[in-house]
Motif scaffolding. Sequence first.
Motif, PDB file in Angstrom:
ATOM      1  N   UNK A   3       6.690   3.228 -16.616  1.00  8.64           N
ATOM      2  CA  UNK A   3       5.301   3.127 -17.074  1.00  8.64           C
ATOM      3  C   UNK A   3       4.301   3.446 -15.958  1.00  8.64           C
ATOM      4  N   UNK A   4       4.767   3.318 -14.699  1.00 10.25           N
ATOM      5  CA  UNK A   4       3.859   3.547 -13.570  1.00 10.25           C
ATOM      6  C   UNK A   4       3.444   4.998 -13.432  1.00 10.25           C
ATOM      7  N   UNK A   5       4.235   5.918 -13.988  1.00  9.02           N
ATOM      8  CA  UNK A   5       3.901   7.343 -13.835  1.00  9.02           C
ATOM      9  C   UNK A   5       3.528   8.002 -15.154  1.00  9.02           C
ATOM     10  N   UNK A   6       3.481   7.239 -16.241  1.00  5.08           N
ATOM     11  CA  UNK A   6       3.148   7.864 -17.522  1.00  5.08           C
ATOM     12  C   UNK A   6       1.648   8.163 -17.590  1.00  5.08           C
ATOM     13  N   UNK A   7       1.247   9.133 -18.392  1.00  5.64           N
ATOM     14  CA  UNK A   7      -0.175   9.483 -18.485  1.00  5.64           C
ATOM     15  C   UNK A   7      -1.025   8.264 -18.836  1.00  5.64           C
ATOM     16  N   UNK A   8      -2.086   8.066 -18.080  1.00  6.85           N
ATOM     17  CA  UNK A   8      -2.958   6.929 -18.310  1.00  6.85           C
ATOM     18  C   UNK A   8      -2.440   5.633 -17.744  1.00  6.85           C
ATOM     19  N   UNK A   9      -1.264   5.675 -17.124  1.00  9.30           N
ATOM     20  CA  UNK A   9      -0.687   4.460 -16.549  1.00  9.30           C
ATOM     21  C   UNK A   9      -1.337   4.115 -15.220  1.00  9.30           C
ATOM     22  N   UNK A  10      -1.028   2.945 -14.731  1.00  9.50           N
ATOM     23  CA  UNK A  10      -1.576   2.477 -13.459  1.00  9.50           C
ATOM     24  C   UNK A  10      -0.449   2.117 -12.518  1.00  9.50           C
ATOM     25  N   UNK A  11      -0.156   2.971 -11.523  1.00 14.14           N
ATOM     26  CA  UNK A  11       0.892   2.632 -10.563  1.00 14.14           C
ATOM     27  C   UNK A  11       0.644   1.276  -9.900  1.00 14.14           C
ATOM     28  N   UNK A  50       0.827  -1.211   0.000  1.00 15.88           N
ATOM     29  CA  UNK A  50       0.000   0.000   0.000  1.00 15.88           C
ATOM     30  C   UNK A  50       0.855   1.251   0.000  1.00 15.88           C
ATOM     31  N   UNK A  51       1.914   1.261   0.821  1.00 15.59           N
ATOM     32  CA  UNK A  51       2.784   2.442   0.891  1.00 15.59           C
ATOM     33  C   UNK A  51       3.437   2.723  -0.453  1.00 15.59           C
ATOM     34  N   UNK A  52       3.897   1.679  -1.133  1.00 21.98           N
ATOM     35  CA  UNK A  52       4.559   1.871  -2.428  1.00 21.98           C
ATOM     36  C   UNK A  52       3.587   2.349  -3.508  1.00 21.98           C
ATOM     37  N   UNK A  53       2.397   1.774  -3.527  1.00 26.63           N
ATOM     38  CA  UNK A  53       1.380   2.206  -4.496  1.00 26.63           C
ATOM     39  C   UNK A  53       1.003   3.665  -4.238  1.00 26.63           C
ATOM     40  N   UNK A  54       0.853   4.023  -2.969  1.00 26.69           N
ATOM     41  CA  UNK A  54       0.534   5.422  -2.625  1.00 26.69           C
ATOM     42  C   UNK A  54       1.628   6.368  -3.105  1.00 26.69           C
ATOM     43  N   UNK A  55       2.880   5.961  -2.938  1.00 28.44           N
ATOM     44  CA  UNK A  55       4.005   6.809  -3.353  1.00 28.44           C
ATOM     45  C   UNK A  55       3.980   7.053  -4.857  1.00 28.44           C
ATOM     46  N   UNK A  56       3.826   6.004  -5.647  1.00 25.02           N
ATOM     47  CA  UNK A  56       3.862   6.190  -7.102  1.00 25.02           C
ATOM     48  C   UNK A  56       2.584   6.831  -7.640  1.00 25.02           C
ATOM     49  N   UNK A  57       1.494   6.655  -6.933  1.00 22.99           N
ATOM     50  CA  UNK A  57       0.267   7.374  -7.311  1.00 22.99           C
ATOM     51  C   UNK A  57       0.472   8.863  -7.104  1.00 22.99           C
ATOM     52  N   UNK A  58       1.108   9.228  -5.987  1.00 27.11           N
ATOM     53  CA  UNK A  58       1.391  10.645  -5.721  1.00 27.11           C
ATOM     54  C   UNK A  58       2.323  11.215  -6.787  1.00 27.11           C
TER      55      UNK A  58
END
Length: 407
Positions: free
Chosen positions: A379-387, A209-217
């Motif tokens: 790819x996790x931070x590209x537009x339309x991507x999914x972290x 969860x922490x890692x997903x939150x970081x890359x989503x941010x």
Amino acid sequence: MTAVLAGCGVTGGSDDVTLRLVAADYGDSDANSSEKYWAELVEAYEKDHPGVTVEVTVHSWNDVDREVKKLVDAGRAPDMAQIGAYADYAAEDLLYKAGDVLSIPVQADFVPQLADAGEVRGVQYGMPFASSTRLLFYNKTLFAKAGVTAPTTWEELAKDAEALKADGVKYPYALPLGPEEAQAETMQWLLSGGGGYTETATGYSLDSTANVDTFTWLADELVGKGLTGPVAPGRLNRADAFAAFAAGQVGMLNGHPSLMKTAAQKGVKFGMVPMPGVDGPTKVSMGVADWMTAFKQNGHAEQIKDFLNFVYSEKNVLDFSREYDLLPVTNSASQTMTAAPQDADLKPFLDQLPVSELYPVGRTSWAAVSAEVKKRIGQAVQPGGSPAGILGQLQTTATTVESGSAG
């Protein structure tokens, strides 16, 4: 580049021994090539050890790990190799334990975090040879012009980046997630968000969860708002980001000690602070180490031990660290450097070392996992991507590789 430094020791006696060392080049020009460091060190050693010849072959970092693997695969392992990883060789029972080739005082002098990172299942095989930590570098001139100060939290970092962008800065925050060294930038951000590659003692935790939150941010608040510059993070390499910082085009980026000299030579006025975290400065920094290994094939444990005890003397550790703007791997040299005025620039990095976390290099799976991170994390931070999606895929790969290496 390949260079062989042949020692000048007296040969021909029945007890004469030739030690072969393969080493990486830390220099950025002929003037400071690691060939010169090793040539001087070997000359000093052989003067007092007439029965020992030390031959050193130096390769660039692009080639050294591959060249050592070739030698090992061909049944011609060197006596020592100073390289980027050790776990595969340890798993194949090809290496001496550190305690077999170092005196007790020398082994006990290693910085604890680095010694621990050299262990496989509680036994040390990797001997740290060089280390560094990371800090957030910022361009003081650009910051003053934009009317902002060094950030301590993610929110402040994003606000600073917005002000820098409004002021026309090309890369408000440079986010190098390209294949050259994406695993480093990724780890620094994961740690700053309270996560990491391995949050538990067993297995990987890439999709925590922490890692997903970081890359989503990162995707929403930096990349999505155009605060990371004109090059997509997945295509921006560390070397290009450093060059842009030295050219005055970057507001902020994570950097290691060598960036200080590069930026100063180009006249960039910069500051350095611990990586910002969610609620304040990151409590755990990222540390990096390179490794000395000793192979069992030639049976030269006694001679290797004598030579490595010399290599790890305080004088030689300090000489190497100062020549290449790296942190010493021993407590004795660290204490000397901390107190020395000539090393004041490195003190902020030294301060981070006791609270640093290193890559999980003791796992034979790490090389494959690191390669996948380099290839896909952008790819996790590209537009339309999914972290969450990319981190989930990386976790699946890591779990598969880990179970295979364990078997």
